[in-house]
Motif scaffolding. Structure first.
Motif, short mmCIF file in Angstrom:
data_model
loop_
_atom_site.label_atom_id
_atom_site.label_comp_id
_atom_site.label_asym_id
_atom_site.label_seq_id
_atom_site.Cartn_x
_atom_site.Cartn_y
_atom_site.Cartn_z
N TYR A 26 0.83 -1.20 0.00
CA TYR A 26 0.00 0.00 0.00
C TYR A 26 0.86 1.25 0.00
CZ TYR A 26 -3.77 -3.16 1.05
OH TYR A 26 -4.68 -4.18 0.97
N PHE A 27 0.47 2.19 -0.83
CA PHE A 27 1.05 3.53 -0.85
C PHE A 27 0.12 4.37 0.01
CE2 PHE A 27 1.17 7.57 -3.66
CZ PHE A 27 2.07 8.18 -2.82
N ILE A 28 0.63 4.87 1.12
CA ILE A 28 -0.18 5.63 2.07
C ILE A 28 0.41 7.03 2.23
CG2 ILE A 28 -0.93 5.79 4.48
CD1 ILE A 28 -1.09 2.77 4.54
N THR A 29 -0.47 8.02 2.25
CA THR A 29 -0.09 9.40 2.52
C THR A 29 -0.87 9.85 3.75
OG1 THR A 29 0.31 9.86 0.19
CG2 THR A 29 -0.04 11.77 1.63
N ILE A 30 -0.15 10.40 4.72
CA ILE A 30 -0.76 10.92 5.94
C ILE A 30 -0.36 12.39 6.06
CG2 ILE A 30 -1.06 10.62 8.42
CD1 ILE A 30 0.20 7.79 8.06
N CYS A 31 -1.35 13.26 6.17
CA CYS A 31 -1.09 14.70 6.21
C CYS A 31 -1.21 15.26 7.62
CB CYS A 31 -2.07 15.44 5.30
SG CYS A 31 -1.89 14.99 3.56
N CYS A 32 -0.42 16.28 7.86
CA CYS A 32 -0.48 17.00 9.13
C CYS A 32 -1.55 18.08 9.06
CB CYS A 32 0.87 17.67 9.42
SG CYS A 32 2.21 16.50 9.67
N ASP A 33 -1.92 18.57 10.21
CA ASP A 33 -2.89 19.65 10.31
C ASP A 33 -2.29 20.73 11.21
OD1 ASP A 33 -5.26 21.05 10.06
OD2 ASP A 33 -6.20 20.02 11.76
N PRO A 34 -2.09 21.93 10.70
CA PRO A 34 -2.47 22.41 9.37
C PRO A 34 -1.42 22.05 8.34
CG PRO A 34 -1.50 24.21 10.60
CD PRO A 34 -1.53 23.02 11.52
N ARG A 35 -1.83 22.06 7.07
CA ARG A 35 -0.89 21.88 5.97
C ARG A 35 -0.04 23.14 5.87
NH1 ARG A 35 -1.72 17.78 2.11
NH2 ARG A 35 0.40 18.36 1.61
N GLY A 36 1.16 22.98 5.32
CA GLY A 36 2.03 24.13 5.11
C GLY A 36 2.93 24.47 6.29
N GLN A 37 2.79 23.74 7.38
CA GLN A 37 3.61 23.98 8.58
C GLN A 37 4.54 22.77 8.76
OE1 GLN A 37 1.32 24.84 12.10
NE2 GLN A 37 2.93 24.11 13.43
N ASN A 38 5.82 23.01 8.95
CA ASN A 38 6.78 21.92 9.12
C ASN A 38 6.63 21.29 10.50
OD1 ASN A 38 8.86 20.10 9.10
ND2 ASN A 38 10.48 21.63 9.01
N GLN A 39 6.09 20.10 10.54
CA GLN A 39 5.98 19.35 11.79
C GLN A 39 6.87 18.10 11.79
OE1 GLN A 39 2.09 18.84 13.65
NE2 GLN A 39 1.21 19.98 11.92
N LEU A 40 7.29 17.64 10.61
CA LEU A 40 7.96 16.34 10.52
C LEU A 40 9.45 16.40 10.21
CD1 LEU A 40 5.18 14.48 8.50
CD2 LEU A 40 5.53 14.51 10.97
N CYS A 41 9.89 17.41 9.49
CA CYS A 41 11.29 17.46 9.05
C CYS A 41 12.17 18.18 10.06
CB CYS A 41 11.38 18.09 7.66
SG CYS A 41 10.62 17.07 6.39
N HIS A 42 12.28 17.54 11.20
CA HIS A 42 13.17 17.95 12.29
C HIS A 42 13.92 16.69 12.71
CE1 HIS A 42 10.98 21.74 12.63
NE2 HIS A 42 9.85 21.04 12.67
N THR A 43 15.19 16.81 12.98
CA THR A 43 16.04 15.66 13.26
C THR A 43 15.46 14.75 14.34
OG1 THR A 43 17.97 16.91 12.57
CG2 THR A 43 18.37 14.94 13.88
N GLU A 44 15.06 15.31 15.48
CA GLU A 44 14.57 14.49 16.59
C GLU A 44 13.23 13.84 16.25
OE1 GLU A 44 14.88 12.35 19.91
OE2 GLU A 44 16.46 13.63 19.10
N VAL A 45 12.35 14.56 15.59
CA VAL A 45 11.05 13.99 15.19
C VAL A 45 11.27 12.84 14.22
CG1 VAL A 45 8.89 14.46 13.97
CG2 VAL A 45 9.77 16.12 15.62
N ALA A 46 12.12 13.06 13.22
CA ALA A 46 12.41 12.02 12.23
C ALA A 46 13.00 10.79 12.91
CB ALA A 46 13.35 12.55 11.16
#
Length: 155
Positions: A26-46
């Motif tokens: 399965y190809f799955i896409t999960i979006c953050c809320d709100p869009r346009g705000q960086n919530q995932l591309c941080h070293t510790e989060v990743a």
């Protein structure tokens, strides 16, 4: 219509069809809320996200093959045990990451079962190139926020 003038989103079942093969991908896409705000591309989060992927692979909750984090969404290629509920597995993962990393997710997610004419490599390359298409990098190999099976994390 909702009071905010956005159409009501349709609820998706995310149930794996009984006739789907156990190794369906399965190809799955999960979006953050709100869009346009960086919530995932941080070293510790990743790091925490990738550790959670490894844990779930090891406990057979799923078989993740590829994960690419974008600032406000994530793309994955994953298969699930036949007896597992995709919705329950993904929802549990989102809930855990929300608590551990403070990620705010949209309510649902998009899933697409790869059919026989869609190859893994084609879809994986499409996912890997997403940061390039968004103008975040010039080469997919330079993106630090990806995890691939048999890798140890973001690079």
């Amino acid at each position: 219509m909702k009071t905010n003038d956005h159409p009501e989103r349709k609820r998706l079942s995310h149930e794996i069809p009984f006739w789907a093969r156990d190794d369906s991908l399965y190809f799955i896409t999960i979006c953050c809320d709100p869009r346009g705000q960086n919530q995932l591309c941080h070293t510790e989060v990743a790091k925490r996200i990738f550790e959670s992927i490894v844990f779930r692979n090891e406990t057979d909750a799923w078989h993740m093959r590829l994960c690419v984090l974008m600032p406000d969404h994530v793309h994955v290629l994953v298969s699930f045990p036949h007896e597992a509920s995709m919705k329950r597995v993904v929802s549990s993962w989102k809930e855990r990451l929300a608590k551990q990393c403070g990620v705010n997710w949209q309510r649902d997610f998009f899933d697409h079962r790869l059919r026989g004419d869609e190859g893994y490599l084609e879809k994986a390359n499409y996912i890997r190139e997403n940061p390039v298409r968004k103008g975040l990098i010039v080469s997919a190999d330079a993106w630090p926020y990806k995890w691939e099976e048999n890798s140890t994390g973001s690079r």
